[in-house]
Design a protein around this motif. Structure first.
Motif, PDB file in Angstrom:
ATOM      1  N   LEU A   1      -9.593  -2.879  -6.913  1.00  0.00           N
ATOM      2  CA  LEU A   1     -10.062  -3.116  -5.557  1.00  0.00           C
ATOM      3  C   LEU A   1      -8.872  -3.584  -4.733  1.00  0.00           C
ATOM      4  CD1 LEU A   1     -12.218  -3.560  -3.356  1.00  0.00           C
ATOM      5  CD2 LEU A   1     -12.581  -5.840  -4.340  1.00  0.00           C
ATOM      6  N   ALA A   2      -8.527  -2.841  -3.682  1.00  0.00           N
ATOM      7  CA  ALA A   2      -7.436  -3.220  -2.778  1.00  0.00           C
ATOM      8  C   ALA A   2      -8.037  -3.672  -1.453  1.00  0.00           C
ATOM      9  CB  ALA A   2      -6.500  -2.038  -2.547  1.00  0.00           C
ATOM     10  N   VAL A   3      -7.527  -4.795  -0.945  1.00  0.00           N
ATOM     11  CA  VAL A   3      -8.019  -5.366   0.303  1.00  0.00           C
ATOM     12  C   VAL A   3      -6.827  -5.530   1.256  1.00  0.00           C
ATOM     13  CG1 VAL A   3      -9.389  -7.199   1.352  1.00  0.00           C
ATOM     14  CG2 VAL A   3      -9.758  -6.605  -1.067  1.00  0.00           C
ATOM     15  N   PRO A   4      -6.513  -4.481   2.026  1.00  0.00           N
ATOM     16  CA  PRO A   4      -5.379  -4.568   2.935  1.00  0.00           C
ATOM     17  C   PRO A   4      -5.600  -5.598   4.045  1.00  0.00           C
ATOM     18  CG  PRO A   4      -5.966  -2.282   2.544  1.00  0.00           C
ATOM     19  CD  PRO A   4      -7.075  -3.135   1.985  1.00  0.00           C
TER      20      PRO A   4
ATOM     21  N   VAL B   1     -10.831   0.797  -1.655  1.00  0.00           N
ATOM     22  CA  VAL B   1     -10.123   0.103  -0.581  1.00  0.00           C
ATOM     23  C   VAL B   1     -11.162  -0.498   0.357  1.00  0.00           C
ATOM     24  CG1 VAL B   1      -8.448   0.290   1.289  1.00  0.00           C
ATOM     25  CG2 VAL B   1      -8.160   1.679  -0.784  1.00  0.00           C
ATOM     26  N   LEU B   2     -11.098  -1.808   0.495  1.00  0.00           N
ATOM     27  CA  LEU B   2     -12.017  -2.544   1.364  1.00  0.00           C
ATOM     28  C   LEU B   2     -11.245  -2.912   2.626  1.00  0.00           C
ATOM     29  CD1 LEU B   2     -14.800  -3.890   1.624  1.00  0.00           C
ATOM     30  CD2 LEU B   2     -13.863  -5.863   0.405  1.00  0.00           C
ATOM     31  N   PHE B   3     -11.422  -2.092   3.680  1.00  0.00           N
ATOM     32  CA  PHE B   3     -10.642  -2.289   4.898  1.00  0.00           C
ATOM     33  C   PHE B   3     -11.377  -1.697   6.079  1.00  0.00           C
ATOM     34  CE2 PHE B   3      -7.240  -0.813   7.855  1.00  0.00           C
ATOM     35  CZ  PHE B   3      -6.742  -2.058   8.193  1.00  0.00           C
ATOM     36  N   ASP B   4     -11.473  -2.462   7.141  1.00  0.00           N
ATOM     37  CA  ASP B   4     -12.070  -1.985   8.382  1.00  0.00           C
ATOM     38  C   ASP B   4     -11.017  -2.105   9.483  1.00  0.00           C
ATOM     39  OD1 ASP B   4     -13.466  -1.393  10.675  1.00  0.00           O
ATOM     40  OD2 ASP B   4     -14.969  -2.981  10.422  1.00  0.00           O
ATOM     41  N   PRO B   5     -10.370  -0.997   9.838  1.00  0.00           N
ATOM     42  CA  PRO B   5      -9.302  -1.064  10.844  1.00  0.00           C
ATOM     43  C   PRO B   5      -9.806  -1.468  12.225  1.00  0.00           C
ATOM     44  CG  PRO B   5      -9.816   1.207  10.331  1.00  0.00           C
ATOM     45  CD  PRO B   5     -10.598   0.357   9.366  1.00  0.00           C
ATOM     46  N   ASP B   6     -11.120  -1.338  12.454  1.00  0.00           N
ATOM     47  CA  ASP B   6     -11.674  -1.683  13.759  1.00  0.00           C
ATOM     48  C   ASP B   6     -12.139  -3.135  13.838  1.00  0.00           C
ATOM     49  OD1 ASP B   6     -11.273   0.941  14.691  1.00  0.00           O
ATOM     50  OD2 ASP B   6     -13.130   1.586  13.710  1.00  0.00           O
ATOM     51  N   ALA B   7     -12.064  -3.857  12.742  1.00  0.00           N
ATOM     52  CA  ALA B   7     -12.486  -5.262  12.748  1.00  0.00           C
ATOM     53  C   ALA B   7     -11.527  -6.075  13.607  1.00  0.00           C
ATOM     54  CB  ALA B   7     -12.505  -5.814  11.325  1.00  0.00           C
ATOM     55  N   PRO B   8     -12.046  -7.098  14.290  1.00  0.00           N
ATOM     56  CA  PRO B   8     -11.130  -7.965  15.050  1.00  0.00           C
ATOM     57  C   PRO B   8     -10.168  -8.666  14.093  1.00  0.00           C
ATOM     58  CG  PRO B   8     -13.419  -8.749  15.190  1.00  0.00           C
ATOM     59  CD  PRO B   8     -13.428  -7.484  14.385  1.00  0.00           C
TER      60      PRO B   8
ATOM     61  N   ILE C   1       0.844  -1.209   0.000  1.00  0.00           N
ATOM     62  CA  ILE C   1       0.000   0.000   0.000  1.00  0.00           C
ATOM     63  C   ILE C   1       0.874   1.252   0.000  1.00  0.00           C
ATOM     64  CG2 ILE C   1      -1.613   1.372   1.399  1.00  0.00           C
ATOM     65  CD1 ILE C   1      -3.028  -0.934  -0.030  1.00  0.00           C
ATOM     66  N   ASN C   2       1.870   1.282   0.872  1.00  0.00           N
ATOM     67  CA  ASN C   2       2.710   2.484   0.992  1.00  0.00           C
ATOM     68  C   ASN C   2       3.573   2.709  -0.245  1.00  0.00           C
ATOM     69  OD1 ASN C   2       1.700   3.241   3.525  1.00  0.00           O
ATOM     70  ND2 ASN C   2       3.050   1.799   4.536  1.00  0.00           N
ATOM     71  N   LYS C   3       4.159   1.645  -0.782  1.00  0.00           N
ATOM     72  CA  LYS C   3       4.988   1.808  -1.984  1.00  0.00           C
ATOM     73  C   LYS C   3       4.128   2.187  -3.181  1.00  0.00           C
ATOM     74  CE  LYS C   3       7.243  -2.147  -1.746  1.00  0.00           C
ATOM     75  NZ  LYS C   3       8.265  -3.184  -2.012  1.00  0.00           N
ATOM     76  N   TRP C   4       2.980   1.566  -3.330  1.00  0.00           N
ATOM     77  CA  TRP C   4       2.082   1.832  -4.453  1.00  0.00           C
ATOM     78  C   TRP C   4       1.636   3.289  -4.445  1.00  0.00           C
ATOM     79  CZ3 TRP C   4      -3.352  -0.840  -4.362  1.00  0.00           C
ATOM     80  CH2 TRP C   4      -4.073  -0.529  -5.518  1.00  0.00           C
ATOM     81  N   ALA C   5       1.170   3.776  -3.313  1.00  0.00           N
ATOM     82  CA  ALA C   5       0.715   5.164  -3.221  1.00  0.00           C
ATOM     83  C   ALA C   5       1.853   6.138  -3.503  1.00  0.00           C
ATOM     84  CB  ALA C   5       0.110   5.433  -1.848  1.00  0.00           C
ATOM     85  N   GLY C   6       3.068   5.749  -3.108  1.00  0.00           N
ATOM     86  CA  GLY C   6       4.225   6.619  -3.330  1.00  0.00           C
ATOM     87  C   GLY C   6       4.864   6.454  -4.694  1.00  0.00           C
ATOM     88  N   GLY C   7       4.356   5.519  -5.503  1.00  0.00           N
ATOM     89  CA  GLY C   7       4.913   5.311  -6.841  1.00  0.00           C
ATOM     90  C   GLY C   7       6.269   4.630  -6.821  1.00  0.00           C
ATOM     91  N   ILE C   8       6.552   3.880  -5.786  1.00  0.00           N
ATOM     92  CA  ILE C   8       7.839   3.179  -5.678  1.00  0.00           C
ATOM     93  C   ILE C   8       7.675   1.796  -6.285  1.00  0.00           C
ATOM     94  CG2 ILE C   8       9.629   2.329  -4.111  1.00  0.00           C
ATOM     95  CD1 ILE C   8       8.637   4.582  -2.159  1.00  0.00           C
TER      96      ILE C   8
ATOM     97  N   VAL D   1      -3.652   5.161   2.069  1.00  0.00           N
ATOM     98  CA  VAL D   1      -4.974   4.640   1.702  1.00  0.00           C
ATOM     99  C   VAL D   1      -5.807   5.784   1.130  1.00  0.00           C
ATOM    100  CG1 VAL D   1      -7.164   3.769   2.628  1.00  0.00           C
ATOM    101  CG2 VAL D   1      -5.019   2.627   3.215  1.00  0.00           C
ATOM    102  N   ALA D   2      -5.802   6.930   1.801  1.00  0.00           N
ATOM    103  CA  ALA D   2      -6.553   8.095   1.307  1.00  0.00           C
ATOM    104  C   ALA D   2      -6.048   8.518  -0.072  1.00  0.00           C
ATOM    105  CB  ALA D   2      -6.454   9.250   2.296  1.00  0.00           C
ATOM    106  N   CYS D   3      -4.740   8.476  -0.265  1.00  0.00           N
ATOM    107  CA  CYS D   3      -4.146   8.832  -1.564  1.00  0.00           C
ATOM    108  C   CYS D   3      -4.634   7.883  -2.657  1.00  0.00           C
ATOM    109  CB  CYS D   3      -2.631   8.792  -1.444  1.00  0.00           C
ATOM    110  SG  CYS D   3      -1.750   9.134  -2.973  1.00  0.00           S
ATOM    111  N   LEU D   4      -4.619   6.585  -2.386  1.00  0.00           N
ATOM    112  CA  LEU D   4      -5.091   5.610  -3.377  1.00  0.00           C
ATOM    113  C   LEU D   4      -6.576   5.818  -3.678  1.00  0.00           C
ATOM    114  CD1 LEU D   4      -3.222   2.398  -2.175  1.00  0.00           C
ATOM    115  CD2 LEU D   4      -2.764   3.725  -4.252  1.00  0.00           C
ATOM    116  N   GLU D   5      -7.355   6.089  -2.646  1.00  0.00           N
ATOM    117  CA  GLU D   5      -8.784   6.339  -2.860  1.00  0.00           C
ATOM    118  C   GLU D   5      -8.985   7.590  -3.714  1.00  0.00           C
ATOM    119  OE1 GLU D   5     -10.795   4.202   1.014  1.00  0.00           O
ATOM    120  OE2 GLU D   5     -10.080   6.264   1.253  1.00  0.00           O
TER     121      GLU D   5
END
Length: 181
Positions: A119-122, A148-155, A92-99, A138-142
């Motif tokens: 569709l990205a699923v972190p 982006v299908l991701f719920d940081p609060d999910a167990p 995610i970080n490399k992709w958004a940064g173009g690395i 994530v915000a940059c990719l969006e």
């Protein structure tokens, strides 16, 4: 609403180095049943998690994880859609940064330029999900049109949605992209 078309096009499935990648062979038949011609690409670490011979057999094509050498034929047809699952913190970080230091990330950067629905699923640990760079990227990719299908609060055991849920989300992403065209 009519039936789905027999052929939806070419789908790249990009798997990164996370435990859920070991089950990506369950996604391939679901995508094929929905009419997609599937091609699997992995990050170098992702290749260690997947069953390469099984994916080769299921797709009728080889799994790719490295850039091709000069003189080697181009092997992938143009994508009509992309699923990145599981997508790791690094990807995610490399992709958004173009690395584009891996074939998988380079391919993602390139297909974005063609407006391909993605569709990205972190899948990552909670402490990494709280890292400021991850949220920003994530915000940059969006912003660039990636769903982006991701719920940081999910167990932890529920952070990776089912492959069926991922396919439902892909249908939504493709439908939305086509309605804008």
């Amino acid at each position: 609403m009519g039936a789905e078309p027999a052929t939806r096009g070419v789908l790249y499935v990009i798997a990164c180095g996370a435990p859920a990648a070991a089950d990506v062979h369950h996604l391939v038949p679901l995508a094929q049943a929905a009419g997609w011609q599937v091609h699997v690409v992995t990050t170098p670490m992702g290749e260690r998690f997947v069953n390469v011979p099984e994916l080769d057999r299921l797709t009728g094509d080889r799994v790719r994880s490295a850039y091709r050498m000069p003189g080697e034929p181009k092997g992938l047809p143009p994508a009509d859609a992309v699923i990145v699952a599981p997508a790791t913190f690094n990807t995610i970080n490399k992709w958004a940064g173009g690395i584009a230091d891996t074939f998988a990330v380079g391919l993602l950067c390139e297909v974005m330029g063609f407006g391909v629905p993605i569709l990205a699923v972190p899948l990552l640990k909670a402490p990494l999900a709280r890292h400021v760079a991850f949220a920003r990227n994530v915000a940059c990719l969006e912003e660039m049109g990636v769903r982006v299908l991701f719920d940081p609060d999910a167990p932890p055991e529920s952070r990776m949605p089912s492959w069926e849920r991922i396919m439902q989300e892909l249908r939504s992403v493709v439908r939305e992209r086509h309605s804008r065209e």
